[in-house]
Structure formats: structure tokens, C-alpha cells
Write an enzyme that holds these catalytic residues in place. Structure first.
Site, PDB file in Angstrom:
ATOM      1  CG  HIS A 177      21.196  15.313  -5.554  1.00 14.48           C
ATOM      2  ND1 HIS A 177      20.143  16.179  -5.360  1.00 14.48           N
ATOM      3  CD2 HIS A 177      21.061  14.840  -6.819  1.00 14.48           C
ATOM      4  CE1 HIS A 177      19.404  16.232  -6.457  1.00 14.48           C
ATOM      5  NE2 HIS A 177      19.938  15.420  -7.360  1.00 14.48           N
ATOM      6  NE  ARG A 178      21.679  22.295  -7.372  1.00 16.48           N
ATOM      7  CZ  ARG A 178      21.721  23.431  -8.031  1.00 16.48           C
ATOM      8  NH1 ARG A 178      22.175  24.528  -7.467  1.00 16.48           N
ATOM      9  NH2 ARG A 178      21.282  23.509  -9.272  1.00 16.48           N
ATOM     10  CG  ASP A 215      17.108  10.396  -9.637  1.00 19.54           C
ATOM     11  OD1 ASP A 215      16.672  10.145 -10.776  1.00 19.54           O
ATOM     12  OD2 ASP A 215      17.462  11.540  -9.270  1.00 19.54           O
ATOM     13  CD  GLU A 216      16.453  13.604  -6.936  1.00 16.97           C
ATOM     14  OE1 GLU A 216      15.287  13.795  -7.366  1.00 16.97           O
ATOM     15  OE2 GLU A 216      17.408  13.315  -7.686  1.00 16.97           O
ATOM     16  N   GLY A 238      20.193  12.200 -17.268  1.00 13.82           N
ATOM     17  CA  GLY A 238      19.356  11.019 -17.057  1.00 13.82           C
ATOM     18  C   GLY A 238      18.497  10.825 -18.288  1.00 13.82           C
ATOM     19  N   GLY A 239      17.503  11.700 -18.444  1.00 12.97           N
ATOM     20  CA  GLY A 239      16.653  11.651 -19.640  1.00 12.97           C
ATOM     21  C   GLY A 239      17.483  11.774 -20.902  1.00 12.97           C
ATOM     22  CE  LYS A 277      22.955  12.224  -8.869  1.00  5.43           C
ATOM     23  NZ  LYS A 277      21.573  11.977  -9.070  1.00  5.43           N
ATOM     24  CE  LYS A 281      16.882  10.862 -14.013  1.00  5.61           C
ATOM     25  NZ  LYS A 281      16.306  11.734 -12.969  1.00  5.61           N
ATOM     26  CE  LYS A 306      15.200  17.863 -14.316  1.00  5.12           C
ATOM     27  NZ  LYS A 306      14.744  16.458 -14.297  1.00  5.12           N
ATOM     28  N   GLY A 351      18.028  18.044 -17.106  1.00  6.78           N
ATOM     29  CA  GLY A 351      17.500  18.353 -18.435  1.00  6.78           C
ATOM     30  C   GLY A 351      18.577  18.446 -19.497  1.00  6.78           C
ATOM     31  CB  SER A 353      23.045  17.273 -13.283  1.00  2.00           C
ATOM     32  OG  SER A 353      22.016  16.329 -13.228  1.00  2.00           O
ATOM     33  CG  HIS A 359      23.975  17.877  -8.460  1.00  2.00           C
ATOM     34  ND1 HIS A 359      23.060  17.492  -9.428  1.00  2.00           N
ATOM     35  CD2 HIS A 359      24.608  16.741  -8.091  1.00  2.00           C
ATOM     36  CE1 HIS A 359      23.132  16.185  -9.610  1.00  2.00           C
ATOM     37  NE2 HIS A 359      24.061  15.712  -8.814  1.00  2.00           N
TER      38      HIS A 359
HETATM   39  C1  CAP Z   1      18.485  15.016 -13.426  1.00  2.00           C
HETATM   40  C2  CAP Z   1      18.179  14.697 -11.964  1.00  2.00           C
HETATM   41  C3  CAP Z   1      18.950  15.559 -10.963  1.00  2.00           C
HETATM   42  C4  CAP Z   1      18.900  17.032 -11.172  1.00  2.00           C
HETATM   43  C5  CAP Z   1      19.063  17.830  -9.868  1.00  2.00           C
HETATM   44  C6  CAP Z   1      16.718  14.853 -11.710  1.00  2.00           C
HETATM   45  O1  CAP Z   1      17.766  14.155 -14.261  1.00  2.00           O
HETATM   46  O2  CAP Z   1      18.477  13.366 -11.667  1.00  2.00           O
HETATM   47  O3  CAP Z   1      18.411  15.204  -9.706  1.00  2.00           O
HETATM   48  O4  CAP Z   1      19.904  17.399 -12.044  1.00  2.00           O
HETATM   49  O5  CAP Z   1      19.097  19.198 -10.110  1.00  2.00           O
HETATM   50  O6  CAP Z   1      16.207  14.017 -10.922  1.00  2.00           O
HETATM   51  O7  CAP Z   1      16.099  15.746 -12.166  1.00  2.00           O
HETATM   52  P1  CAP Z   1      17.614  14.505 -15.808  1.00  2.00           P
HETATM   53  P2  CAP Z   1      20.410  20.067  -9.851  1.00  2.00           P
HETATM   54  O8  CAP Z   1      18.971  14.488 -16.445  1.00  2.00           O
HETATM   55  O9  CAP Z   1      16.746  13.417 -16.348  1.00  2.00           O
HETATM   56  O10 CAP Z   1      16.986  15.829 -15.904  1.00  2.00           O
HETATM   57  O11 CAP Z   1      21.498  19.393 -10.640  1.00  2.00           O
HETATM   58  O12 CAP Z   1      20.064  21.431 -10.360  1.00  2.00           O
HETATM   59  O13 CAP Z   1      20.638  20.038  -8.402  1.00  2.00           O
HETATM   60 MG    MG Z   2      17.712  13.337  -9.743  1.00  2.00          MG
END
Ligand code: CAP
Ligand code: MG
Length: 425
Positions: free
Chosen positions: A267-268, A180-181, A373-374, A178, A152, A307, A351, A349, A300
Site C-alpha cells: 500500500h502506498r 485498510d492501510e 471497498g465502498g 485486505k 470497511k 477517487k 472509489g 483501487s 497500488h
Molecule cells: C480504497 C482504499 C485504498 C485506496 C488507496 C481507501 O477504498 O481502501 O486505501 O485505494 O489509494 O482507503 O481509500 P474505497 P491508492 O474502495 O472504498 O475507495 O490505491 O490510490 O493508493
Molecule cells: Mg484504504
């Protein structure tokens, strides 16, 4: 429009056989239509039929027609002879059971909640190459949950800074880092440079910590570009790749699984566009089914507490679906025997921070990848301390200690739980 009286695609005396793929739908008929009229249209449109009889039909085609055989309230089970589908081809199956049916006027709402796959069709898919055991072998982690982070800010960092953030997370205690998506090969951080620099830092951190480390680099792109990127990762000694299975699609995922020997982290992103409405769309459970068949190694699935949407019941049922060999039926899930396809590592993952770890391990067990991440880079003392606090929270929970108790002599954890307390989204 001539509406057929007899419901050729409904047979409530029918008993599905081991040759059938079975779908669990939630059907809400359109105003003015009976449940049977709506169900019959769903069954015919998702198999061999259309809105009227056709003179080009042949007797032998009729036995391939789907049969709605169980109706309880809005819940409907439909059986499809597996000859309707091409083995090994996810988009082909989806184009039948999750194709036109979602756009028909005959339904006000249609939700495909789960699918039960017959043995022969399952066998036509490779499943995970590594799965839980394979990841544990690569990272030499026997039992505990894996700890991961996402670099991040999710976009914008230049390659050198990206690699440094990753390095700090690894030396702090993360097993996996990883992309980010939405990071692929933008000008500020081109793929080739990022792969070389970040994998170099991955090796450096592994050497310094004496622990195995992994980099889940995002290879999502046009198919040939994606394969070139996966080959480069392999050449550079990388073991893993990340793939956006919804935005890129299942055929892209299958291309990656068929043509690269890397572990695939799925990743979804975008799943919420069709998984969130309980009365219309395709459930995350169905996405997870196809992801396991197509061969992802980690996926995921949600957290039940962070969050992102997705309640504890749903996340737990998906967790069981992708990790078990034999899965039992529930209100939202059909029983399934996975015929030896390897279990997929569940990724919790979104929040997440150290304070959430006891909840995650209690509800989803130790075979999870806990990713923040955060929750790592937002730690008051920075990324290294953030990663250490995550590991300490896992150790505390595995040792049966409360986070506060363990934090007494693990300062990174104590400042994390003081800083974030019990976060609720
Ligand atoms: C988490 C994250 C992931 C989410 C995806 C984000 O970051 O990198 O993409 O977890 O959601 O971009 O939000 P934080 P899911 O840890 O900073 O929140 O896992 O529900 O598919
Ligand atoms: Mg992400």
C-alpha cells in the site's frame, strides 16, 4: 558565498555507460540562478560534492562525481557511477538521488521523474518472490483480473465483525480481502485475534465456494513486531501480508522481503505528500521502481478514473514499468531492462465500483487486481451482492458484453450499475 565558475558536474558530451544509474529530473532554478548553476548544484549535492571546494578531497573521488549530460528545457538527465551506491540498499540510493537536493535554495522546484538502473545494481535486489504468476498459481486463477475488497469501515470494527465482513466478501466472489492501510493492532481489533479469526473465515469461504481465497493482512509495525506478525500469519496458513511501504519505509519493506515467505501487497498511503506536485518531489514511477526491486508482489498504482489522483497516462506508464521486462522511454519515463526481476501485480483501487471495470480492463489489461471497498460494501443489497456484482462485471467484460446487457440476467450487477450509474470523481 564563493560560487564555482566551471560546472564540474555538467558534461554535455558525456555518453552514459551500462555502469551508470541515470536520473530524469525536472529542474526549476531559483530566481537569480542560471539553469547550469542549478543543475550543477543538484548533481554535486546528490553525489560527492558540497557548496565549496574542500581540501580533504582526493583525485580518485572526482571520477565518482555525477554528470549532468542532457538538458532539454527543464528536463535534465544526470548519470551516477553505480559505485556511489551500496547494492541491495534502497534507502542508501534514495539518500543520494532523492536526499538533500529537494531542500536546496539553488532550486525553486526539483522533481525526480524516473530512474534507470544499471544491470549490476538491479541484480543486487531480490525483486518479487511471487509477482503476477505466483499470485495466479496460489489463487488458481489463470487469466482474468483478480477481484479484491477492503474491509470497511476502515477502522473501528471488532474482530468478529471484521472477519464476518471478510467472509461475506469471499463467499460473494472476492478473491482477496485486505485490511485498510491504517488498521494494525488497535484495541478494538488486535492483530493476533484478527489473524486467527479472519484466516479461519478465509478457509471456510474457500471450502464453501471451491475457490482459493486470500487475506492481505496488514503487518506494518516496528520491524521486530512486524516479523513476529508475519511469522504468525505463516503459522496460521496465511499466504499474504500487506505493508505500508511509504509510512514504514523501504528498509522495513526490505526486512519483510528478506525474512518472510509471504506474498507482499504494497500500500502506498502518504505517497501523495511527495508525488502529486509535477514540479517538485519524487514521482510514483520512482516509488514503483524501488518497490519492484525491493520485492513487492502487488502494488497500488491508481486507476485514472476513481477517487484518487493520477491520470490515465501516468497509471498506464507505471503499469507497464512494473509488469514488463523491457520498458520503452516516454517523455516521463526512461527505458529500463528489468533483468529478469518478476513482474508486479498492479492494483487499481480507490472509489472503484462495478461500473468502472470495463475502463480498467481496457486501459490496464487483465493482469490487474481490481479492488473496491465502498464499491462492494456500499452495494444496495450488501457485501455478498456487492462482491458478486464485481465478479459479474469482470466476467461481462472478459466475455465482451456490456454491463447493462450482462446485468439483464445478473441482478447483483444490474442493481449496482443502477445504484451507482456512471460515477465520475
Ligand atoms: C480504497 C482504499 C485504498 C485506496 C488507496 C481507501 O477504498 O481502501 O486505501 O485505494 O489509494 O482507503 O481509500 P474505497 P491508492 O474502495 O472504498 O475507495 O490505491 O490510490 O493508493
Ligand atoms: Mg484504504
Amino acid at each position: 558565498m564563493v560560487r564555482k565558475k566551471e560546472f564540474a558536474f555538467i558534461d554535455k558530451s558525456y555518453k552514459p555507460t551500462s555502469n551508470d544509474l541515470v536520473c530524469l529530473f525536472r529542474v526549476t532554478p531559483s530566481k537569480g540562478l542560471s539553469m547550469n548553476e542549478s543543475i550543477n548544484d543538484v548533481a554535486l549535492e546528490s553525489s560527492t560534492g558540497t557548496w565549496c571546494e574542500v581540501s580533504s578531497n582526493k583525485e580518485y573521488v572526482n571520477k565518482l562525481g555525477a554528470k549532468a549530460f542532457a538538458v532539454s528545457g527543464n528536463w535534465v538527465k544526470i548519470a551516477y557511477p553505480q559505485e556511489l551506491f551500496e547494492g541491495g540498499n534502497v534507502p542508501n540510493i534514495l539518500s543520494s538521488i532523492a536526499g538533500n537536493v529537494f531542500g536546496m535554495k539553488a532550486i525553486k522546484g526539483l522533481r525526480l521523474e524516473d530512474i534507470k538502473f544499471p544491470k549490476k545494481l538491479l541484480k543486487s535486489f531480490p525483486g518479487p518472490r511471487f509477482g503476477i504468476e505466483g499470485y495466479r498459481k496460489i489463487l488458481k486463477i489463470k487469466e482474468r483480473p483478480l477481484v479484491g475488497t477492503i474491509v470497511k469501515p476502515k477502522l473501528g470494527l471488532k474482530t468478529k465483525d471484521h472477519a464476518n465482513v471478510a467472509y461475506n466478501a469471499w463467499v460473494g466472489g472476492c478473491d482477496l480481502v485486505k485490511d485498510d492501510e491504517n488498521l494494525s493492532s488497535q484495541k478494538f481489533n488486535p492483530f493476533e485475534k484478527r489473524a486467527a479469526k479472519t484466516l479461519e473465515m478465509c478457509d471456510k469461504a474457500a471450502e464453501e465456494t471451491g475457490e482459493k481465497k486470500g487475506y492481505l493482512i496488514n503487518v506494518t509495525a516496528e520491524a521486530m513486531t512486524m516479523l513476529k506478525r508475519a511469522d504468525l500469519v505463516k503459522e496460521l496458513g496465511g499466504k499474504f501480508a500487506m505493508h505500508d511501504i511509504i509510512t514504514a519505509g523501504f528498509s522495513s519493506l526490505q526486512t519483510l522481503r528478506e525474512n518472510s515467505k509471504l506474498g507482499i501487497h504494497a500500500h502506498r498511503a502518504m505517497h501523495g505528500a511527495f508525488t502529486e506536485n509535477p514540479n517538485h518531489g519524487l514521482s510514483m514511477m520512482c516509488v514503483a521502481d524501488f518497490a519492484r526491486m525491493a520485492g513487492v508482489d502487488s502494488l497500488h498504482i491508481g486507476t485514472g478514473i476513481g477517487k484518487m489522483k493520477g491520470g490515465k497516462r501516468e497509471v498506464r506508464e507505471i503499469d507497464e514499468e512494473i509488469e514488463s521486462q523491457n520498458v520503452g522511454k516516454t517523455k516521463h519515463r526512461l527505458e529500463q531492462s528489468w533483468g529478469g526481476l518478476k513482474p508486479v501485480f498492479s492494483v487499481c483501487s480507490g472509489g472503484i465500483s462495478p461500473g468502472h471495470i470495463p475502463y480498467l480492463i481496457k486501459n490496464f489489461g487483465k493482469d490487474i487486481i481490481i479492488q473496491a471497498g465502498g464499491g462492494v460494501h456500499g452495494h444496495p443489497d450488501g457485501t455478498v451482492a456487492g462482491a458478486t456484482a464485481m465478479r459479474q462485471a469482470v466476467d461481462a467484460t472478459i466475455k465482451g458484453k456490456t454491463l447493462h446487457e450482462y446485468g439483464m440476467n445478473h441482478s447483483e450487477l444490474m442493481s449496482a450499475i443502477k445504484f451507482w450509474g456512471k460515477i465520475r470523481f
